[in-house]
Design an enzyme around this catalytic site. Structure first.
Site, PDB file in Angstrom:
ATOM      1  CB  SER A 133     -12.803 116.351 -27.493  1.00 54.96           C
ATOM      2  OG  SER A 133     -14.092 115.842 -27.689  1.00 54.96           O
ATOM      3  CG  HIS A 164     -18.693 113.019 -29.348  1.00 64.37           C
ATOM      4  ND1 HIS A 164     -18.055 114.186 -28.984  1.00 64.37           N
ATOM      5  CD2 HIS A 164     -17.813 112.018 -29.112  1.00 64.37           C
ATOM      6  CE1 HIS A 164     -16.842 113.899 -28.546  1.00 64.37           C
ATOM      7  NE2 HIS A 164     -16.656 112.602 -28.623  1.00 64.37           N
ATOM      8  NE  ARG A 171     -11.818 109.362 -33.990  1.00 61.86           N
ATOM      9  CZ  ARG A 171     -11.202 109.953 -32.980  1.00 61.86           C
ATOM     10  NH1 ARG A 171     -11.201 111.264 -32.904  1.00 61.86           N
ATOM     11  NH2 ARG A 171     -10.572 109.249 -32.065  1.00 61.86           N
ATOM     12  CE  LYS A 209      -8.970 112.729 -20.822  1.00 61.23           C
ATOM     13  NZ  LYS A 209      -9.836 111.877 -21.627  1.00 61.23           N
TER      14      LYS A 209
HETATM   15  O1  PNS Z   1     -13.797 110.183 -24.470  1.00 58.89           O
HETATM   16  P1  PNS Z   1     -12.739 109.343 -23.827  1.00 58.89           P
HETATM   17  O2  PNS Z   1     -11.868 110.177 -22.906  1.00 58.89           O
HETATM   18  O3  PNS Z   1     -11.918 108.574 -24.824  1.00 58.89           O
HETATM   19  O4  PNS Z   1     -13.515 108.276 -22.904  1.00 58.89           O
HETATM   20  C1  PNS Z   1     -12.790 107.325 -22.145  1.00 58.89           C
HETATM   21  C2  PNS Z   1     -13.751 106.447 -21.322  1.00 58.89           C
HETATM   22  C3  PNS Z   1     -14.593 107.308 -20.402  1.00 58.89           C
HETATM   23  C4  PNS Z   1     -14.659 105.671 -22.243  1.00 58.89           C
HETATM   24  C5  PNS Z   1     -12.864 105.464 -20.508  1.00 58.89           C
HETATM   25  O5  PNS Z   1     -11.911 106.192 -19.820  1.00 58.89           O
HETATM   26  C6  PNS Z   1     -13.665 104.625 -19.519  1.00 58.89           C
HETATM   27  O6  PNS Z   1     -14.268 103.637 -19.905  1.00 58.89           O
HETATM   28  N1  PNS Z   1     -13.671 105.054 -18.221  1.00 58.89           N
HETATM   29  C7  PNS Z   1     -14.394 104.384 -17.154  1.00 58.89           C
HETATM   30  C8  PNS Z   1     -13.439 103.640 -16.204  1.00 58.89           C
HETATM   31  C9  PNS Z   1     -13.269 102.184 -16.648  1.00 58.89           C
HETATM   32  O7  PNS Z   1     -14.213 101.414 -16.642  1.00 58.89           O
HETATM   33  N2  PNS Z   1     -12.041 101.832 -17.037  1.00 58.89           N
HETATM   34  C10 PNS Z   1     -11.731 100.516 -17.540  1.00 58.89           C
HETATM   35  C11 PNS Z   1     -12.068 100.379 -19.023  1.00 58.89           C
HETATM   36  S1  PNS Z   1     -11.911  98.726 -19.620  1.00 58.89           S
END
Ligand code: PNS
Length: 162
Positions: A129, A17, A92, A42
């Site tokens: 992570s 990151h 990645r 989560k």
């Molecule tokens: O590190 P992660 O857990 O892969 O991150 C996931 C994240 C936070 C990027 C994703 O869950 C997200 O975008 N959450 C915000 C809610 C949202 O907008 N959801 C619709 C996505 S199209």
């Protein structure tokens, strides 16, 4: 380019990151907002406020990075409300792209916000992570993959055994 939002759980933030966000500050002239996500569905190992504090500490040396919690609502709305030109994601491999591409289209349709992908350095390609949490919780040494602030945090707050 102007301002980007880099969202993620950062549970915990790791060197992959850090590499992507650091490189992005050279591209986005108004900087990068790191949006640390909360998701009620989560279970996180590190509470939201501590994840925000850790990410802030990790980037305290770097101009152009600000950190905010992303507690509720859509990322696309968050990005639009901050005036961000782009959502930033690191990739990645092709699996990451296949996972991210539908969200990129959805976020563009929702708020007209583009997603910019940066290819992560292959030296971090094995990092996630979740893998770091698993290894750390079973007593493995993950310090090489973590910024110092996170190393210190995990030394003081060991993760529960997976
Ligand atoms: O590190 P992660 O857990 O892969 O991150 C996931 C994240 C936070 C990027 C994703 O869950 C997200 O975008 N959450 C915000 C809610 C949202 O907008 N959801 C619709 C996505 S199209």
């Amino acid at each position: 380019m102007t301002l980007a939002v880099c969202p993620g759980s950062f549970d915990p933030i790791h060197n992959g990151h850090v590499e992507i966000i650091t490189r992005a500050t050279k591209i986005f002239s108004e900087g990068v907002i790191v949006a640390v996500a909360h998701n009620p569905q989560k279970k996180f190992s590190i509470p939201l406020q501590e994840r925000v504090e850790l990410v802030s500490e990790v980037f305290s040396w770097l101009d152009g990075v600000t950190v905010e919690p992303l507690e509720t609502g859509l990322l696309a709305e968050f990005a639009r409300s901050r005036g961000a030109a782009a959502i930033l994601k690191g990739l990645r491999d092709e699996k990451d792209f296949l996972y991210e591409a539908p969200m990129a289209t959805m976020n563009r349709n929702l708020a007209g916000v583009e997603t910019v992908f940066l290819a992560g350095d292959p030296k971090h390609g094995h990092l996630s992570s979740s893998l770091i949490r698993e290894v750390a919780s079973l007593g493995g040494d993950v310090d090489d993959y973590l910024p110092r602030a996170v190393q210190r945090h995990l030394a003081q707050h060991p993760l529960a055994r997976a």
